[in-house]
Design an enzyme around this catalytic site. Structure first.
Site, short mmCIF file in Angstrom:
data_model
loop_
_atom_site.label_atom_id
_atom_site.label_comp_id
_atom_site.label_asym_id
_atom_site.label_seq_id
_atom_site.Cartn_x
_atom_site.Cartn_y
_atom_site.Cartn_z
N HIS A 78 0.84 -1.21 0.00
CA HIS A 78 0.00 0.00 0.00
C HIS A 78 0.87 1.25 0.00
CE1 HIS A 78 -3.97 2.01 1.47
NE2 HIS A 78 -3.20 2.92 0.89
N HIS B 219 1.28 5.24 -2.19
CA HIS B 219 0.79 6.18 -3.21
C HIS B 219 2.05 6.82 -3.78
CE1 HIS B 219 -3.39 5.71 -2.01
NE2 HIS B 219 -2.92 5.61 -0.79
N LYS C 239 -8.81 -0.48 -6.54
CA LYS C 239 -8.86 0.03 -5.16
C LYS C 239 -10.18 0.79 -5.00
CE LYS C 239 -7.81 2.66 -1.42
NZ LYS C 239 -6.76 3.64 -1.37
N HIS D 193 -10.27 0.03 0.94
CA HIS D 193 -9.96 0.89 2.09
C HIS D 193 -11.11 0.75 3.07
CE1 HIS D 193 -9.54 4.96 4.08
NE2 HIS D 193 -10.84 4.77 4.16
N HIS E 117 -5.99 -0.83 6.03
CA HIS E 117 -6.17 -0.16 7.33
C HIS E 117 -6.79 -1.10 8.37
CE1 HIS E 117 -5.11 3.28 4.97
NE2 HIS E 117 -6.23 3.20 4.26
N ASP F 274 0.92 2.74 3.40
CA ASP F 274 0.34 4.03 3.00
C ASP F 274 1.42 5.10 2.82
OD1 ASP F 274 -1.80 5.51 2.08
OD2 ASP F 274 -2.89 5.56 3.98
N1 ARG Z 1 -5.20 7.14 4.05
C1 ARG Z 1 -5.68 6.75 5.34
C2 ARG Z 1 -6.94 7.52 5.67
O1 ARG Z 1 -6.99 8.68 5.38
C3 ARG Z 1 -4.63 6.97 6.37
C4 ARG Z 1 -4.95 6.43 7.71
C5 ARG Z 1 -3.75 6.55 8.56
N2 ARG Z 1 -3.98 6.26 9.93
C6 ARG Z 1 -3.79 5.08 10.48
N3 ARG Z 1 -3.92 4.96 11.77
N4 ARG Z 1 -3.45 4.07 9.79
O2 ARG Z 1 -7.84 6.99 6.21
#
Ligand code: ARG
Length: 424
Positions: A85, A87, A206, A247, A267, A339
């Site tokens: 994961h 970007h 995705k 997601h 996540h 991420d």
């Molecule tokens: N791209 C994800 C979102 O905006 C990031 C989340 C990051 N936080 C975490 N605790 N993993 O939801």
């Protein structure tokens, strides 16, 4: 010779060199057998072109006469790392409204720089879960053509999601008519979006199954898309041969996505017992970005992350780490996904120590970023050191099963049989 003839001769020479790429040997003090989760002494690999020709062990093993030998001395070899994961076009210094100032070509150029940084950090394969304007497809093509350095990319193109959801862009008022490219509502519109993404080069689909932390005005706990929309999306993607990443933070969205048949949940923050049971039952991979919270809460405000997002992160981060521990204890299948772009590219390896801190053995954390990731991608020749596999390798200064933080600074990187970094 005229100019055209000189060029033709150069092309022929290059082809001839490629056709008979030399077989060379690689020696090191140790190697991690990722399948067994064990360190083994004295590996000797023969590398033929972009693949591994043989793997032998023992101080007596010798390279064939005349073959070039690269001896990495005290270092330990591992398969190249894989992050499921990222970007690749994103920038950790640009969050919130700052993103609106960046043009599509500018994101693409950032992607070129980020690809190099990621590869040099030891990540020889990454899955790109969302990039604007198919910049990730273009980058994959440029890397595969040898025009720019970077990991092997498996890309999603624009993320798919509902109007106003986490995968839309919700920063501006209605009169600006701002909308992300992947927005679609209703089962047939969603199928059409999947077809479009695949038409323009996506390998992976995705979509957003819940709200998110970094999107304006979305609720992390709220499901996005109905079960019907998710089922249509997954059915269409699978029919066309693409894997699907959802997601999802909230437990209802996680469960709906698993029931719809997604390949991975990203996540996976609010896991209840039923969600864990479902993941086990369906064999769904979880890709939990448990490092990002530290960057968001530490540097996020300076980087433009909205106050409402920081408030969401203060709740999500801790719960996600508890969920991670529960999922590991229950034996749910896990891949390494970070991420990257939310935090700086190249710091991907920092997540390994957190995965160990929150319940994995070092071997499990390494498997998540190698064999497991390869299994999710259905790429048996990646993430492993064996005869016939791609020669995507890294070497670190010790045994990462004893010191997991060694994976935070990787001195030697080999991709497809070429030494791309040597800082021994
Ligand atoms: N791209 C994800 C979102 O905006 C990031 C989340 C990051 N936080 C975490 N605790 N993993 O939801």
């Amino acid at each position: 010779m005229n100019k055209a003839a000189v060029m033709a001769a150069a092309v022929l020479l290059a082809l001839a060199a490629g056709a008979q790429a030399e077989v060379w040997a690689l020696r090191a003090a140790g190697m991690i057998d990722v399948e067994k989760g064990e360190w083994r002494a004295d590996p000797l690999l023969l590398i033929d072109g972009e693949r591994i020709k043989s793997v032998q062990f023992g101080a007596k093993a010798q390279p064939p006469a005349g073959a070039r030998l690269v001896d990495l001395g005290e270092l330990t070899l591992l398969p190249g790392l894989m992050d499921m994961h990222v970007h690749i076009t994103g920038d950790a210094r640009l969050h919130g409204f700052r993103r609106l100032e960046v043009s599509l070509p500018r994101w693409a150029i950032k992607g070129v720089a980020n690809a190099k940084t990621t590869l040099e950090a030891g990540f020889t394969t990454v899955r790109v879960l969302g990039a604007p304007g198919y910049a990730d497809v273009a980058l994959r093509e440029a890397i595969d053509a040898g025009e720019v350095p970077g990991p092997r990319l498996f890309v999603a193109g624009p993320s798919i999601g509902m109007t106003g959801g986490h995968c839309d862009s919700n920063l501006l008022p209605a009169e600006w008519q701002q909308r992300s490219a992947g927005v679609a509502d209703g089962p047939w519109a969603v199928r059409e979006k999947v077809r479009e993404n695949i038409k323009y080069g996506a390998d992976v689909i995705k979509f957003c199954a819940t709200g998110g932390v970094l999107s304006k005005g979305t609720e992390v706990g709220a499901q996005q898309y109905t079960a019907e929309e998710m089922a249509a999306l997954v059915d269409e993607a699978h029919q066309l041969g693409a894997i699907v990443a959802a997601h999802a933070h909230g437990s209802n969205g996680i469960k709906a996505a698993i029931r719809a048949g997604v390949d991975s949940v990203e996540h996976a923050s609010f896991l209840d017992d039923e969600a864990i049971e479902l993941a086990l039952e369906h064999g769904t991979w979880l890709s939990m970005d448990i490092y990002t919270t530290e960057y968001i809460l530490g540097e996020g405000q300076k980087a433009g992350i909205l106050e409402e997002s920081l408030a969401k992160e203060r709740k999500v981060g801790t719960i996600q780490r508890d969920s991670f521990r529960k999922a590991v204890e229950a034996g749910v299948k896990m891949v390494f996904g970070t991420d990257a772009a939310v935090y700086p590219h190249g710091d991907n390896g920092k997540q390994f120590a957190r995965m160990v801190q929150f319940g994995m053995t070092p071997a499990q954390a390494i498997q998540a970023a190698t064999v497991n990731a390869a299994s999710l991608l259905k790429q048996p020749d990646l993430g492993t050191i064996k005869e016939g596999a791609y020669a995507d390798l890294i070497a670190v200064a010790g045994n990462p099963l004893e010191q997991i933080k060694l994976l935070e600074s990787v001195p030697v990187v080999i991709k497809g049989g070429s030494l791309v970094k040597d800082q021994r």
